[in-house]
Design an enzyme around this catalytic site. Sequence first.
Site, PDB file in Angstrom:
ATOM      1  N   HIS A   1       0.859  -1.198   0.000  1.00 23.03           N
ATOM      2  CA  HIS A   1       0.000   0.000   0.000  1.00 23.03           C
ATOM      3  C   HIS A   1       0.892   1.243   0.000  1.00 23.03           C
ATOM      4  CE1 HIS A   1      -3.473  -2.555   1.712  1.00 23.03           C
ATOM      5  NE2 HIS A   1      -3.587  -2.416   0.402  1.00 23.03           N
ATOM      6  N   ALA A   2       0.725   2.047  -1.033  1.00 23.03           N
ATOM      7  CA  ALA A   2       1.666   3.126  -1.321  1.00 23.03           C
ATOM      8  C   ALA A   2       1.866   4.092  -0.149  1.00 23.03           C
ATOM      9  CB  ALA A   2       1.185   3.884  -2.560  1.00 23.03           C
ATOM     10  N   ARG A   3       0.774   4.494   0.478  1.00 23.12           N
ATOM     11  CA  ARG A   3       0.861   5.576   1.468  1.00 23.12           C
ATOM     12  C   ARG A   3       1.395   5.132   2.823  1.00 23.12           C
ATOM     13  NH1 ARG A   3      -5.672   5.879   1.575  1.00 23.12           N
ATOM     14  NH2 ARG A   3      -6.054   3.884   2.617  1.00 23.12           N
TER      15      ARG A   3
ATOM     16  N   ARG B   1      -3.105   4.659  -2.312  1.00 20.96           N
ATOM     17  CA  ARG B   1      -3.017   3.312  -1.720  1.00 20.96           C
ATOM     18  C   ARG B   1      -2.665   2.231  -2.746  1.00 20.96           C
ATOM     19  NH1 ARG B   1      -5.651  -0.106   2.303  1.00 20.96           N
ATOM     20  NH2 ARG B   1      -6.705  -1.894   1.422  1.00 20.96           N
TER      21      ARG B   1
ATOM     22  N   ASN C   1      -3.512  -5.597  -2.169  1.00 17.56           N
ATOM     23  CA  ASN C   1      -3.821  -6.560  -1.119  1.00 17.56           C
ATOM     24  C   ASN C   1      -5.251  -7.115  -1.222  1.00 17.56           C
ATOM     25  OD1 ASN C   1      -2.367  -7.910   0.908  1.00 17.56           O
ATOM     26  ND2 ASN C   1      -3.489  -6.812   2.531  1.00 17.56           N
ATOM     27  N   ARG C   2      -5.823  -6.974  -2.413  1.00 16.50           N
ATOM     28  CA  ARG C   2      -7.080  -7.654  -2.750  1.00 16.50           C
ATOM     29  C   ARG C   2      -6.919  -8.475  -4.024  1.00 16.50           C
ATOM     30  NH1 ARG C   2      -7.329  -5.651   1.354  1.00 16.50           N
ATOM     31  NH2 ARG C   2      -8.926  -4.402   2.373  1.00 16.50           N
TER      32      ARG C   2
ATOM     33  N   HIS D   1       2.417  -3.278   6.960  1.00 15.75           N
ATOM     34  CA  HIS D   1       1.401  -2.271   6.628  1.00 15.75           C
ATOM     35  C   HIS D   1       1.349  -1.250   7.766  1.00 15.75           C
ATOM     36  CE1 HIS D   1      -1.075  -4.347   3.364  1.00 15.75           C
ATOM     37  NE2 HIS D   1      -0.283  -5.338   3.748  1.00 15.75           N
ATOM     38  N   SER D   2       0.541  -0.221   7.575  1.00 18.39           N
ATOM     39  CA  SER D   2       0.127   0.619   8.687  1.00 18.39           C
ATOM     40  C   SER D   2      -1.334   0.996   8.431  1.00 18.39           C
ATOM     41  CB  SER D   2       1.001   1.871   8.785  1.00 18.39           C
ATOM     42  OG  SER D   2       0.818   2.738   7.683  1.00 18.39           O
ATOM     43  N   TYR D   3      -2.087   1.383   9.449  1.00 13.57           N
ATOM     44  CA  TYR D   3      -1.651   1.551  10.822  1.00 13.57           C
ATOM     45  C   TYR D   3      -2.692   0.893  11.731  1.00 13.57           C
ATOM     46  CZ  TYR D   3      -5.333   5.109  10.704  1.00 13.57           C
ATOM     47  OH  TYR D   3      -6.542   5.730  10.573  1.00 13.57           O
TER      48      TYR D   3
ATOM     49  N   TYR E   1     -11.241  -6.838   9.854  1.00 10.47           N
ATOM     50  CA  TYR E   1     -12.417  -6.976   8.992  1.00 10.47           C
ATOM     51  C   TYR E   1     -12.143  -8.069   7.968  1.00 10.47           C
ATOM     52  CZ  TYR E   1      -9.426  -3.494   6.602  1.00 10.47           C
ATOM     53  OH  TYR E   1      -8.355  -2.815   6.060  1.00 10.47           O
TER      54      TYR E   1
ATOM     55  N   GLU F   1       0.341  -4.437  11.230  1.00  7.79           N
ATOM     56  CA  GLU F   1      -0.172  -3.061  11.057  1.00  7.79           C
ATOM     57  C   GLU F   1       0.576  -2.186  12.041  1.00  7.79           C
ATOM     58  OE1 GLU F   1      -2.173  -1.920   8.830  1.00  7.79           O
ATOM     59  OE2 GLU F   1      -3.388  -3.598   8.125  1.00  7.79           O
TER      60      GLU F   1
HETATM   61  O1  0X9 Z   1      -7.023  -3.940   4.311  1.00  9.40           O
HETATM   62  C1  0X9 Z   1      -5.851  -4.339   4.239  1.00  9.40           C
HETATM   63  O2  0X9 Z   1      -5.342  -4.731   3.202  1.00  9.40           O
HETATM   64  C2  0X9 Z   1      -4.981  -4.328   5.503  1.00  9.40           C
HETATM   65  N1  0X9 Z   1      -5.220  -3.118   6.267  1.00  9.40           N
HETATM   66  S1  0X9 Z   1      -4.693  -1.659   5.675  1.00  9.40           S
HETATM   67  O3  0X9 Z   1      -5.213  -0.614   6.530  1.00  9.40           O
HETATM   68  N2  0X9 Z   1      -3.110  -1.594   5.758  1.00  9.40           N
HETATM   69  O4  0X9 Z   1      -5.114  -1.536   4.314  1.00  9.40           O
HETATM   70  C3  0X9 Z   1      -5.310  -5.557   6.337  1.00  9.40           C
HETATM   71  C4  0X9 Z   1      -5.091  -6.849   5.630  1.00  9.40           C
HETATM   72  C5  0X9 Z   1      -5.301  -8.053   6.507  1.00  9.40           C
HETATM   73  N3  0X9 Z   1      -5.221  -9.291   5.757  1.00  9.40           N
HETATM   74  C6  0X9 Z   1      -6.244  -9.756   5.001  1.00  9.40           C
HETATM   75  N4  0X9 Z   1      -7.420  -9.215   5.024  1.00  9.40           N
HETATM   76  N5  0X9 Z   1      -6.009 -10.805   4.260  1.00  9.40           N
HETATM   77 ZN    ZN Z   2      -1.998  -1.657   4.088  1.00  8.64          ZN
END
Ligand code: 0X9
Ligand code: ZN
Length: 302
Positions: A65-67, A120, A137-138, A190-192, A242, A265
């Site tokens: 995630h860029a930011r 992001r 990350n999706r 990652h953060s945060y 989540y 995180e």
């Molecule tokens: O949403 C995300 O990708 C991560 N949080 S962030 O605020 N850095 O974007 C959490 C990812 C946790 N892992 C999975 N959901 N697989």
């Molecule tokens: Zn992230």
Amino acid sequence: AISFDQYYRYDEINSYLEELAAKYPNLVTLESIGKSYEGRDMVVIKISSGGSGTRPAILIDGGIHAREWIAPATALYVINQLVENNAANSALTDAVDWYILPVLNPDGYEYSHTEDRMWRKTVSVTPISRCPGVDGNRNSGFHWNEVGASDYPCYEDYAGEVAFSEIEARNLRDFALANKEQIKLYLTFHSYGGYLLYPWGYTSELPPDWHTLQELAADASLAHLNAGGDPFTIGSSTNVLYAAAGGSDDYMKGVAGIELSYTAELTNTYYGFQLPAELINETVTRFFESVRVFGSYVKENF
Ligand code: 0X9
Ligand code: ZN
């Protein structure tokens, strides 16, 4: 020399890696795992003191995630300590190899420096040209796009048109699969928010070995606390943060077979993604104590 009171640009980070490779040829090798969408080399630094046979390894990345600038900074600090302070940290490298990719989304990282601090995603073209970028990350191909992800390119959690549409996600996947016998633990920075998360992100079901994942994270959190940091909130991604499918953590465990897989995180401050540079040093030094715990665990158990 490098310091931890500023954030570095992508070229500066890579120059530092080159400098280490030149200065510590017996400990450091660099491998490009491919190019990013805009053609930047994605460089993994391998830190290995040698030895015979294949040692267990740890794979770390940051900056999908860029930011989330503290993520590459923390990866860089781990590199710095393992290499330039190896005399003090040799216990971490005498039986374990480390593969570290400090910036997994270099195009987005640069974009967050030059155009939009809160960027992001990646920067690839999507079906809606005014809304570029996929949430890296999706984008992984394990229960892809089932939950907590969007089909709509203008959203921050856009999963992409297909799993692994993003070259950066594919390059990481291919590297991990090529080394999956050796890699015993995966850590993605990652953060945060101050979480140590383990799979799964796609379901509220827990993996069979969740107890091991929980206990090891608790040890890592205690080390962070003892170093002056806050304790982490620990649990599965779905249960304590989540549900969101397509994360690299789920893929590493679910497909690559890397049983110990975590998302860290980093930081739990009022500043959110925009952690002031003055706070980098305390953040990274404290978290290095957690990294020590992960390193010792791999050394003792594999
Ligand atoms: O949403 C995300 O990708 C991560 N949080 S962030 O605020 N850095 O974007 C959490 C990812 C946790 N892992 C999975 N959901 N697989
Ligand atoms: Zn992230």
